[in-house]
Structures are given as C-alpha cells and as structure tokens.
Motif scaffolding. Sequence first.
Motif, PDB file in Angstrom:
ATOM      1  N   VAL A  54       0.836  -1.207   0.000  1.00  0.00           N
ATOM      2  CA  VAL A  54       0.000   0.000   0.000  1.00  0.00           C
ATOM      3  C   VAL A  54       0.866   1.250   0.000  1.00  0.00           C
ATOM      4  N   LYS A  55       1.952   1.241   0.780  1.00  0.00           N
ATOM      5  CA  LYS A  55       2.859   2.397   0.799  1.00  0.00           C
ATOM      6  C   LYS A  55       3.430   2.651  -0.593  1.00  0.00           C
ATOM      7  N   GLU A  56       3.863   1.597  -1.256  1.00  0.00           N
ATOM      8  CA  GLU A  56       4.429   1.748  -2.600  1.00  0.00           C
ATOM      9  C   GLU A  56       3.374   2.251  -3.583  1.00  0.00           C
ATOM     10  N   THR A  57       2.157   1.731  -3.454  1.00  0.00           N
ATOM     11  CA  THR A  57       1.072   2.167  -4.344  1.00  0.00           C
ATOM     12  C   THR A  57       0.764   3.648  -4.145  1.00  0.00           C
ATOM     13  N   VAL A  58       0.732   4.079  -2.894  1.00  0.00           N
ATOM     14  CA  VAL A  58       0.461   5.484  -2.603  1.00  0.00           C
ATOM     15  C   VAL A  58       1.580   6.373  -3.140  1.00  0.00           C
ATOM     16  N   LEU A  59       2.827   5.947  -2.950  1.00  0.00           N
ATOM     17  CA  LEU A  59       3.962   6.735  -3.443  1.00  0.00           C
ATOM     18  C   LEU A  59       3.942   6.863  -4.956  1.00  0.00           C
ATOM     19  N   GLU A  60       3.647   5.753  -5.648  1.00  0.00           N
ATOM     20  CA  GLU A  60       3.594   5.794  -7.105  1.00  0.00           C
ATOM     21  C   GLU A  60       2.476   6.722  -7.572  1.00  0.00           C
ATOM     22  N   ALA A  61       1.339   6.680  -6.883  1.00  0.00           N
ATOM     23  CA  ALA A  61       0.216   7.555  -7.260  1.00  0.00           C
ATOM     24  C   ALA A  61       0.562   9.018  -7.025  1.00  0.00           C
ATOM     25  N   ARG A  96      -6.209  -7.164 -11.400  1.00  0.00           N
ATOM     26  CA  ARG A  96      -5.066  -6.251 -11.358  1.00  0.00           C
ATOM     27  C   ARG A  96      -4.920  -5.664  -9.953  1.00  0.00           C
ATOM     28  N   SER A  97      -3.684  -5.524  -9.501  1.00  0.00           N
ATOM     29  CA  SER A  97      -3.449  -4.847  -8.223  1.00  0.00           C
ATOM     30  C   SER A  97      -3.635  -3.347  -8.428  1.00  0.00           C
ATOM     31  N   TYR A  98      -3.783  -2.616  -7.323  1.00  0.00           N
ATOM     32  CA  TYR A  98      -3.928  -1.166  -7.430  1.00  0.00           C
ATOM     33  C   TYR A  98      -2.684  -0.538  -8.053  1.00  0.00           C
ATOM     34  N   ASP A  99      -1.526  -1.111  -7.754  1.00  0.00           N
ATOM     35  CA  ASP A  99      -0.281  -0.606  -8.331  1.00  0.00           C
ATOM     36  C   ASP A  99      -0.277  -0.783  -9.855  1.00  0.00           C
ATOM     37  N   GLU A 100      -0.759  -1.930 -10.331  1.00  0.00           N
ATOM     38  CA  GLU A 100      -0.843  -2.158 -11.775  1.00  0.00           C
ATOM     39  C   GLU A 100      -1.815  -1.174 -12.433  1.00  0.00           C
ATOM     40  N   ILE A 101      -2.925  -0.924 -11.766  1.00  0.00           N
ATOM     41  CA  ILE A 101      -3.916   0.006 -12.329  1.00  0.00           C
ATOM     42  C   ILE A 101      -3.318   1.407 -12.450  1.00  0.00           C
ATOM     43  N   ASP A 102      -2.575   1.829 -11.405  1.00  0.00           N
ATOM     44  CA  ASP A 102      -1.887   3.120 -11.485  1.00  0.00           C
ATOM     45  C   ASP A 102      -0.911   3.143 -12.655  1.00  0.00           C
ATOM     46  N   GLU A 103      -0.196   2.058 -12.831  1.00  0.00           N
ATOM     47  CA  GLU A 103       0.797   1.964 -13.914  1.00  0.00           C
ATOM     48  C   GLU A 103       0.130   2.066 -15.286  1.00  0.00           C
ATOM     49  N   MET A 104      -1.019   1.415 -15.439  1.00  0.00           N
ATOM     50  CA  MET A 104      -1.694   1.434 -16.737  1.00  0.00           C
ATOM     51  C   MET A 104      -2.200   2.836 -17.078  1.00  0.00           C
ATOM     52  N   TYR A 105      -2.754   3.523 -16.088  1.00  0.00           N
ATOM     53  CA  TYR A 105      -3.205   4.895 -16.342  1.00  0.00           C
ATOM     54  C   TYR A 105      -2.025   5.806 -16.679  1.00  0.00           C
ATOM     55  N   ALA A 106      -0.907   5.615 -15.973  1.00  0.00           N
ATOM     56  CA  ALA A 106       0.275   6.449 -16.212  1.00  0.00           C
ATOM     57  C   ALA A 106       0.877   6.195 -17.589  1.00  0.00           C
TER      58      ALA A 106
END
Length: 540
Positions: free
Chosen positions: A273-280, A493-503
């Motif tokens: 979750v920390k990594e996902t938040v940082l990436e977002a 998809r994980s939340y991190d993957e979803i962030d990556e796809m939008y980016a």
Amino acid sequence: MSDLEKEISPSGSVQELRDAAHHNALVTEVMDKQITKWEAMKRHPYACFCILTMVWVLISTSFESQAGGTVISIGVFREDFGHLVDGSYVLRSTDQSILSGVPLATQIVGQWLGSWLADKFGKKWVIYGGMLTSCAFVGMEFAATTMGVFIAGKTLNGFSLGVIQASCVSYVADISPLPLRGLSTALCNISFSIGPLVVFIINYCVANFKTRWAYRAMLSSQWGFAAVSLVLMLLIPESPTYYILQGKVDKAEQAYRRLLGDPVAAVNQVTVVKETVLEAEKISEGSTYLDCFKGVNLKRTMVSCVPFMSTSFSGVAFTGSYTTYFFQLSGLDEQKSFQYTCGAQAISIGGCIASLFIVDRFGRRNNLIYGLLSICLCDLIIGATATASDSKPEVLNVCIGFMMLYGGIYNAGLGSVCYPICAENPTSALRTKTVALGLASGNLFSMMWSFVIPYVFNPDQANLGGKTMFIFFGISVLIWVHIFFFQTETAGRSYDEIDEMYASGIPLRKFQHYTSKLANIDVGLTEEEKAVQVKHVEEL
C-alpha cells in the motif's frame, strides 16, 4: 516531498532498503494474484468477517431507504398524513414528490461530505456516527404526527445514509484481499436488493393493521438492523489505507495483523500500500474533490462514475419504483401485484448472486458491455410488448414477464459491476471521494427521474405506461457506445498495476492487453529470502 517519501528517503544503505521494500511489494502483489478465492477465504477469515459486516451495514441503509418510502402505500399512513378525496385518503402530490426527491438530494450531500469526513477522521467511526444519527432521525419519523415532521426526519436520515454508503464501499475495497476484491465489492450491490425485499415482506405482514403500528412497525424495524450494525462495527479495525495516508504506518500494520492474521503478511501488505500510494503521488498530488478532475484523474473519475450514471438511465429508475403500479394498471389486483413484486425482487437477488460468479470470470469490461446490452434488449422488448398489448391484450403477459425478469438481468451485470469498477479505478488517496461521486451521480439522476417519470407514465399525464421504456432504450444505446470505447478492464489487477496502466497512457479499452512490470517479477524466493525481505521492511 510527501511524508511517506521522507520516511524512506534514500541515502546510502537506506537506498538498498528502499529497493528491497519496492521489490518485496512487487513480489507480494504477484503472489496475491496466484491465490484462489477459496484459499483467500481460508487464509483470511477475519477479513471476510469485516467485509460481511460492511455488507450488513449497507443492508441496513437500503432497508431504511426503502422503509421510509414504502409506508406511503399503507392505508393508515395515508389516513394520518393525507386528506380525503372522493371517499379515500390520498397524499398530496407535492408531499409525494418531496418524500421521493428531497431525501435523495440530502443523500447526495451526505455522500460528498461523508467521504471528506472519512478521509479526515477514519472510515470506521464516520460510518458508526452516521448509523447513530440515522437511529435518531428514524425516531423523528416514528414519532411524527404531521407530514412536516415526517419529511424532516426522512430528509435528515437521507443525509446520514449518504455518509454511510460511500465509506462502506471504500472500506470494503481497502481491506479485500486481491482475489476477493471483485466478489466483495459486488456483494455491496446485493445489499440494495435484500433490504427492500425484507421491507416488502414486513409491509405484507402489517399493511392490514388498523392502528398506527401498521406503519410504525415498519419504521421501528430499522432500529433492529441498526443495533446489529453498531455492535458489529465495534469488532472491526479502521481501514489500514486510511492510516497509511495519514502517515500512521504502525497502526496500519496493527490493522493488517488483525485482518490477515499473519504478521509477515501484514508487513508485506503495508509495503504494497505504501508503494502504491507513493507511485500515485508521483502522478498526481492532492486528495481533494478538485483533484478528481485534474489530469489523468479526470479519466479515472469518468471511468468510475459513468457506470453508476448509466444505471439511472438504463430503466431501473422506472422498474424499481413503478413495477407494482404497472401491474395494477395492467389489471392485476393489489394482492397479486404485491406477490408479483416480491417475485421480481427475489429474481433481482438471484441476479446479484449470479454476479458473484461472473464478475471476475468475465471481467469488469465484458460484464458492463454485455450487461448494458442485455438491458437495452429488455427495454426494447418491454416497450414493444406494451405497445402491442393495446391491440393484442395477450401480449401483456410477455411485458409483465420481462418486467419481473428485469431486476435479475440488471443485477447480474450492470447493477453489480458498477461497484468494483468504481472502487478499483481511483487512486488510493481519492478512492472514497470517487466512490462518493459515483454513488451521488447515480442518485442525482435517479432524483431527476423521480420527478420526470410520473409525467411520462401516469394515465392522467402522457400515459405512456410500459412504452416509457423506449426512452430508456434510446439513452442506453448512446451510453453503450461510450462504454465500448472508454471502459477499462481491471479484474485481477493490483492497485499498483492500475496506477501503472493509467500512467502509461494506453487507450482505456486496451487495458486488458497491457503487460505490467509484475510480469517480470520472479517469485521463486526461499523462506530465508522472504524473512530477510521482511526484516528489511520492518527496519524501514
């Protein structure tokens, strides 16, 4: 630089720990994707309990929403709050419009404000506070002896229900293990069918009472649902995502320890979750409502909210509120109309149950596209048979049959898949607010239809009857075209993957073909290597 970045700001050996944490997060995501639903349930029974608690809370809100409106069909209620016209008691049309429209408006306000409160004070206690205030406002409805007091209670209660709903759906999305995320968020929809069914059954049992308890029994039943909700809410933790967004990592880990029942899994999940938040945060900073409409977040908000908006334009605003009345205008007596309505509600719940088995199997995009296409066909058939029944009365049975099937078809696809779509596509920081926007947008257009449909459907107005569905058919076709080109696929998809796809900027309709960075992660770790990674993360 965010608080989380300061906490793990790379320098020297800290950089190695940072890299280890990032790799561990990726490995955890890959391993989560390989677990089956049944394995996830067996590993995390307490998380499942927390999910079901939120579903029960949503059942309570749907019961309360329906109960406050169903009482107007009870004769004693009309005697107490209506006036005599041609030998029978009726409610004033203005009172009916206020009872159907104004609580929806306050519910929208509650959803918007509730999401802000949840991000500031925590989802658990905002939901708890919303339930307590709802109990108080139900008391106003129960004790009311004038229409003004009853409307005030129902209006204020609508605000409380709005506060609860957005936070509940967001909480479920926060705590659900990845294999269960689609199923658990789709479960939120079934609550909005179970609550009304219970209301209809209670109404059937008390409608013939000759005292005020004919409707007060209905209203007081809401306290029973609320009491169970309040007790269950004390047994669940706060959302770990809320703690991480507030920089309270230790509390987030404690919450995950309770949810997952495994200290190592808790540490790993905090890292994810920390990594996902940082990436977002690298893509978009800020967590206000305005941020939902900035940059790439505008796309994410659109993808999240359009399915909810499409529900109001699909025809459910008509079939959900006018089924019984339509049956009566078609020649069925009151008792048979009620029985048909209960049958339709049971079919609706059957559709919700079916959705639990297909929401992940066929994906979000396919469920939405083919679900809305099925609804378009239903709208067309109901409108066509209603038209043909003017000259061929026997065709009316086909129309009634599809009116009964409508809820099941709707909930198997469109009605259920809205929840995982709206919960998965926003960033972690904007999830609660985006869910609030999605629910509010659906309610906003439902409120509009509550004022429009009587003038289109009623015999003393345009008198379209079942032909009203032609209007919804035309609008639904246009929405279907939009969804075909602009709907994402996020199942599995994980939340991190979803962030990556939008980016990445790929077309929204091609998300399902995207290969993420997780595809290159090797999960062949020994137990010793896993222990080393966990130690590194704990040192962070």
